[in-house]
Design a protein around this motif. Structure first.
Motif, PDB file in Angstrom:
ATOM      1  N   ARG A   1      16.039  44.287 -48.386  1.00 42.43           N
ATOM      2  CA  ARG A   1      15.298  45.606 -48.041  1.00 42.43           C
ATOM      3  C   ARG A   1      17.097  47.044 -48.732  1.00 42.43           C
ATOM      4  O   ARG A   1      16.045  47.984 -48.666  1.00 42.43           O
ATOM      5  N   THR A   2      17.816  45.947 -48.957  1.00 44.42           N
ATOM      6  CA  THR A   2      18.728  47.154 -49.698  1.00 44.42           C
ATOM      7  C   THR A   2      18.262  47.282 -51.400  1.00 44.42           C
ATOM      8  O   THR A   2      18.247  48.430 -51.992  1.00 44.42           O
ATOM      9  N   LEU A   3      17.273  46.223 -51.560  1.00 45.31           N
ATOM     10  CA  LEU A   3      16.263  46.308 -53.252  1.00 45.31           C
ATOM     11  C   LEU A   3      15.479  46.922 -53.288  1.00 45.31           C
ATOM     12  O   LEU A   3      14.870  47.574 -54.162  1.00 45.31           O
ATOM     13  N   GLN A   4      14.548  46.947 -52.038  1.00 50.00           N
ATOM     14  CA  GLN A   4      13.495  47.841 -51.713  1.00 50.00           C
ATOM     15  C   GLN A   4      14.169  49.600 -51.823  1.00 50.00           C
ATOM     16  O   GLN A   4      13.349  50.282 -51.729  1.00 50.00           O
ATOM     17  N   GLY A   5      15.311  50.275 -51.068  1.00 48.70           N
ATOM     18  CA  GLY A   5      15.446  51.544 -51.490  1.00 48.70           C
ATOM     19  C   GLY A   5      16.515  51.958 -49.701  1.00 48.70           C
ATOM     20  O   GLY A   5      16.335  52.247 -49.516  1.00 48.70           O
ATOM     21  N   GLY A   6      16.493  50.623 -48.975  1.00 51.44           N
ATOM     22  CA  GLY A   6      16.387  50.840 -47.769  1.00 51.44           C
ATOM     23  C   GLY A   6      17.843  50.843 -47.229  1.00 51.44           C
ATOM     24  O   GLY A   6      18.365  50.685 -48.224  1.00 51.44           O
ATOM     25  N   TRP A   7      18.024  51.143 -46.087  1.00 54.85           N
ATOM     26  CA  TRP A   7      19.688  51.018 -45.675  1.00 54.85           C
ATOM     27  C   TRP A   7      19.915  50.721 -44.815  1.00 54.85           C
ATOM     28  O   TRP A   7      19.632  51.082 -43.286  1.00 54.85           O
TER      29      TRP A   7
ATOM     30  N   GLN B   1      21.387  57.761 -53.988  1.00 53.32           N
ATOM     31  CA  GLN B   1      21.654  56.338 -54.718  1.00 53.32           C
ATOM     32  C   GLN B   1      22.403  54.990 -53.437  1.00 53.32           C
ATOM     33  O   GLN B   1      22.883  55.900 -52.993  1.00 53.32           O
ATOM     34  N   ILE B   2      21.741  53.964 -53.872  1.00 52.02           N
ATOM     35  CA  ILE B   2      22.288  53.174 -53.052  1.00 52.02           C
ATOM     36  C   ILE B   2      22.956  52.069 -53.861  1.00 52.02           C
ATOM     37  O   ILE B   2      22.898  51.232 -55.269  1.00 52.02           O
TER      38      ILE B   2
ATOM     39  N   SER C   1       6.289  50.478 -42.977  1.00 48.57           N
ATOM     40  CA  SER C   1       6.085  48.817 -43.029  1.00 48.57           C
ATOM     41  C   SER C   1       7.310  48.402 -42.371  1.00 48.57           C
ATOM     42  O   SER C   1       7.541  46.818 -42.617  1.00 48.57           O
ATOM     43  N   GLY C   2       8.343  48.867 -42.045  1.00 52.60           N
ATOM     44  CA  GLY C   2       9.541  48.165 -41.096  1.00 52.60           C
ATOM     45  C   GLY C   2      10.973  48.402 -41.765  1.00 52.60           C
ATOM     46  O   GLY C   2      11.703  47.743 -40.935  1.00 52.60           O
ATOM     47  N   ILE C   3      10.764  48.952 -43.351  1.00 57.04           N
ATOM     48  CA  ILE C   3      12.415  48.921 -43.393  1.00 57.04           C
ATOM     49  C   ILE C   3      12.995  49.929 -42.661  1.00 57.04           C
ATOM     50  O   ILE C   3      12.484  51.435 -42.743  1.00 57.04           O
ATOM     51  N   SER C   4      14.414  49.356 -43.019  1.00 59.47           N
ATOM     52  CA  SER C   4      15.176  50.640 -42.502  1.00 59.47           C
ATOM     53  C   SER C   4      15.591  51.089 -43.439  1.00 59.47           C
ATOM     54  O   SER C   4      16.000  50.512 -44.263  1.00 59.47           O
ATOM     55  N   TYR C   5      15.689  52.254 -42.937  1.00 61.71           N
ATOM     56  CA  TYR C   5      16.454  53.978 -44.202  1.00 61.71           C
ATOM     57  C   TYR C   5      17.626  54.507 -42.971  1.00 61.71           C
ATOM     58  O   TYR C   5      17.563  54.203 -42.039  1.00 61.71           O
ATOM     59  N   ILE C   6      17.585  55.415 -43.915  1.00 64.79           N
ATOM     60  CA  ILE C   6      18.028  56.793 -43.415  1.00 64.79           C
ATOM     61  C   ILE C   6      17.639  58.299 -43.331  1.00 64.79           C
ATOM     62  O   ILE C   6      16.950  58.090 -45.130  1.00 64.79           O
TER      63      ILE C   6
ATOM     64  N   ARG D   1      17.688  53.429 -56.740  1.00 66.46           N
ATOM     65  CA  ARG D   1      17.391  54.848 -56.212  1.00 66.46           C
ATOM     66  C   ARG D   1      16.819  54.588 -54.479  1.00 66.46           C
ATOM     67  O   ARG D   1      15.980  53.979 -53.748  1.00 66.46           O
ATOM     68  N   GLY D   2      17.006  54.413 -53.779  1.00 71.60           N
ATOM     69  CA  GLY D   2      17.281  55.299 -52.530  1.00 71.60           C
ATOM     70  C   GLY D   2      15.716  55.121 -51.695  1.00 71.60           C
ATOM     71  O   GLY D   2      15.570  56.655 -52.532  1.00 71.60           O
ATOM     72  N   LEU D   3      15.282  55.114 -51.093  1.00 70.00           N
ATOM     73  CA  LEU D   3      13.974  55.996 -49.845  1.00 70.00           C
ATOM     74  C   LEU D   3      14.649  56.953 -49.855  1.00 70.00           C
ATOM     75  O   LEU D   3      13.715  58.194 -48.789  1.00 70.00           O
ATOM     76  N   HIS D   4      15.813  57.147 -49.514  1.00 66.41           N
ATOM     77  CA  HIS D   4      15.967  58.369 -48.250  1.00 66.41           C
ATOM     78  C   HIS D   4      16.118  59.420 -49.543  1.00 66.41           C
ATOM     79  O   HIS D   4      16.681  59.543 -50.077  1.00 66.41           O
ATOM     80  N   GLN D   5      16.098  60.726 -47.999  1.00 62.76           N
ATOM     81  CA  GLN D   5      16.352  62.059 -49.723  1.00 62.76           C
ATOM     82  C   GLN D   5      17.443  62.272 -49.587  1.00 62.76           C
ATOM     83  O   GLN D   5      19.035  62.588 -49.219  1.00 62.76           O
TER      84      GLN D   5
END
Length: 180
Positions: free
Chosen positions: A21-27, A108-109, A42-47, A120-124
């Motif tokens: 999940r982290t490597l996909q940019g999730g948190w 960034q994560i 798709s179910g990836i947890s992010y912020i 690069r994270g999925l979050h803003q």
């Protein structure tokens, strides 16, 4: 032995899922101050930015890089604006420093699951990179930062009064056993 083996398998699966999940940019962790947990389709947890705390974190960064606050004074600012620690009290200066140095606020994560790589994270992001890196320079001491207290106590510090060598004059109040 079987119970230990089962626990080891669960640890591998859990950490493997968190790493993916982290490597996909999730948190996959708790949301940091200024963010709240969310999930993609798709179910990836992010912020995502919290409506109440995100503007306060943005103000914290902008006020800090303006040179008006030290980290300890920034803790007072955050408390006065309404952000509390988990027990409802004032955040310690170290917690504020941790916020100011966390690259998650620029999108960034980098965790133990990324093996030192920056993802690069999925979050803003809440803060632009210029502001973030200026804050890093102030915290590390590469840029001088004078607080409001210093301005009140030494209003001419670094101002228009020049020494014969051409450098701005300064002042300080040494603090010893007998006080300032």
């Amino acid at each position: 032995a079987f119970a230990q083996f089962d626990n080891d398998i669960r640890i591998i699966r859990t950490t493997g899922g968190m790493r993916a999940r982290t490597l996909q940019g999730g948190w996959p962790h708790d949301a940091p101050t200024g963010y709240k947990k969310a999930r993609t389709v798709s179910g990836i947890s992010y912020i995502e930015p919290d409506e109440v705390e995100a503007p306060i974190i943005q103000k914290l960064f902008s006020e800090f890089v303006s040179g008006k606050y030290s980290i300890k004074q920034a803790a007072d600012l955050v408390y006065s604006l309404g952000i509390r620690n988990k027990k409802g009290g004032k955040m310690k200066w170290q917690s504020i420093k941790n916020i100011m140095t966390n690259s998650i606020y620029i999108g960034q994560i980098s965790t133990k699951f990324t093996d030192g790589r920056v993802i690069r994270g999925l979050h803003q992001p809440l803060v632009n990179e210029k502001t973030f890196y200026r804050a890093q320079a102030i915290i590390s001491g590469n840029i001088k930062n004078h607080s409001k207290y210093a301005e009140l106590e030494w209003p001419l510090r670094g101002g228009f009064i020049k020494h014969v060598c051409g450098k701005a004059m300064t002042g300080s109040a040494p603090r010893g056993r007998s006080g300032p």
